[in-house]
Design an enzyme around this catalytic site. Sequence first.
Site, PDB file in Angstrom:
ATOM      1  CG  HIS A  59     -47.531 -26.051   0.665  1.00 53.56           C
ATOM      2  ND1 HIS A  59     -46.972 -24.803   0.865  1.00 53.56           N
ATOM      3  CD2 HIS A  59     -46.507 -26.850   0.245  1.00 53.56           C
ATOM      4  CE1 HIS A  59     -45.681 -24.858   0.568  1.00 53.56           C
ATOM      5  NE2 HIS A  59     -45.379 -26.077   0.200  1.00 53.56           N
ATOM      6  CG  ASP A 118     -46.076 -20.815   2.170  1.00 53.47           C
ATOM      7  OD1 ASP A 118     -46.973 -19.964   2.238  1.00 53.47           O
ATOM      8  OD2 ASP A 118     -46.284 -22.039   2.196  1.00 53.47           O
ATOM      9  CG  HIS A 143     -49.581 -19.035   4.817  1.00 53.07           C
ATOM     10  ND1 HIS A 143     -49.830 -19.015   3.460  1.00 53.07           N
ATOM     11  CD2 HIS A 143     -50.525 -18.266   5.402  1.00 53.07           C
ATOM     12  CE1 HIS A 143     -50.909 -18.267   3.230  1.00 53.07           C
ATOM     13  NE2 HIS A 143     -51.354 -17.797   4.383  1.00 53.07           N
ATOM     14  CG  ASP A 148     -47.663 -24.042   4.890  1.00 51.26           C
ATOM     15  OD1 ASP A 148     -48.605 -23.345   5.319  1.00 51.26           O
ATOM     16  OD2 ASP A 148     -47.396 -24.149   3.683  1.00 51.26           O
ATOM     17  CG  HIS A 159     -53.179 -25.764   3.369  1.00 50.52           C
ATOM     18  ND1 HIS A 159     -53.339 -24.805   2.398  1.00 50.52           N
ATOM     19  CD2 HIS A 159     -53.849 -25.312   4.453  1.00 50.52           C
ATOM     20  CE1 HIS A 159     -54.056 -23.800   2.858  1.00 50.52           C
ATOM     21  NE2 HIS A 159     -54.387 -24.081   4.104  1.00 50.52           N
ATOM     22  CG  ASP A 170     -48.026 -21.515  -0.806  1.00 54.26           C
ATOM     23  OD1 ASP A 170     -48.703 -20.870  -1.637  1.00 54.26           O
ATOM     24  OD2 ASP A 170     -48.504 -21.973   0.248  1.00 54.26           O
ATOM     25  CG  ASP A 173     -49.649 -18.516  -0.099  1.00 49.45           C
ATOM     26  OD1 ASP A 173     -48.481 -18.433   0.323  1.00 49.45           O
ATOM     27  OD2 ASP A 173     -50.485 -19.308   0.387  1.00 49.45           O
ATOM     28  CD  GLU A 176     -52.159 -24.085  -1.014  1.00 46.24           C
ATOM     29  OE1 GLU A 176     -53.290 -23.676  -1.347  1.00 46.24           O
ATOM     30  OE2 GLU A 176     -51.968 -24.896  -0.057  1.00 46.24           O
TER      31      GLU A 176
END
Length: 298
Positions: free
Chosen positions: A99, A122, A124, A126, A139, A227, A229, A272
């Site tokens: 990312h 995502d 996360h 980021d 990332h 992303d 994830d 990712e």
Amino acid sequence: MNINVIGVPLFYGCDRKGVDLSPNKLRENGIIKIIENHNHNVYDMGNIYVPEVSEEDKYAEHSKMKYLKEIVDVNKNLAHQVYTSISSGNFPLVIGGDHALGLGSLKGVNRKYSKLAVVWIDAHGDINTHETTPSGNIHGMPLAAAMGIGHENLTSLYYHGVNVDPENVFLIAARDLDEGETKIIKDNKINLYSTNNIKELGIEAIMKDVIDKLKAKDIDAVHLSFDIDCLDSNLVPGTGTPVGDGINISEGKYALKSLLETKLVCSLDFVELNTKLDSSDKTLNLCLDLIDWISEHL
Ligand SMILES: NC(=[NH2+])NCCC[C@H](N)C(=O)O
Ligand SMILES: [Mn+2]
Ligand SMILES: [Mn+2]
């Protein structure tokens, strides 16, 4: 639609090999044909060049940002590729890689559209900086940099211009935020829709809220960063930082479809996938299915 597929075989941002193999792995498994099947003209722009550097040199430039120089170099090229794609009327579909490529894609789009909104799907945020990062992995920083938050080398890597307004940033499916990130999100009034919010209210209501807000804003375009994830860790063994309690495939698809149908989305990152960590191509096949879905709704 004319679509430029731009591969970014970058693993420096997550410091874990395997994610760099994905652009070519997806090509070998028919990604271009899959997009073309939905009546798009697809231009495969190849991969952005990623220079080799040895492990021992990863902290050469900065003690809190691994592979800083290489990541900046790659993202300058990516930013220009994205900027020229949009300027020539083509839609950039940026395939990662990790990312950290969000640094370049966002700078490229933002140079074209100064009033830009960003939807970041995502697990996360980021949204770390060199001062808040727990890992030193870049990332975890691109979204902060796009808003002008963080180290100068990241915040102005392609041009010194307008940054993304934090109030135009939408984080969706977040569930693994670091302390520093939570503070940045609060202080800057970033729109946060956690996985818990989604489970509570349903993805339809969440996306309605996001899209209503987007439509009410004075913006030129939306950049969508996906992303993988964001999906529950059971669904995506082939990703480097999986997180449990995530959204399921139909929630992910609903989010993508509803955003793409607004026709506000001008560029998209898909990141990712780590095929080295995958188990019997489960994640690879899911990614191909998601690309098919995205292409259908573009
Ligand atoms: N793009 C990603 N998968 N990012 C994961 C970031 C994890 C963590 N927040 C960090 O800064 O290191
Ligand atoms: Mn991410
Ligand atoms: Mn993530």
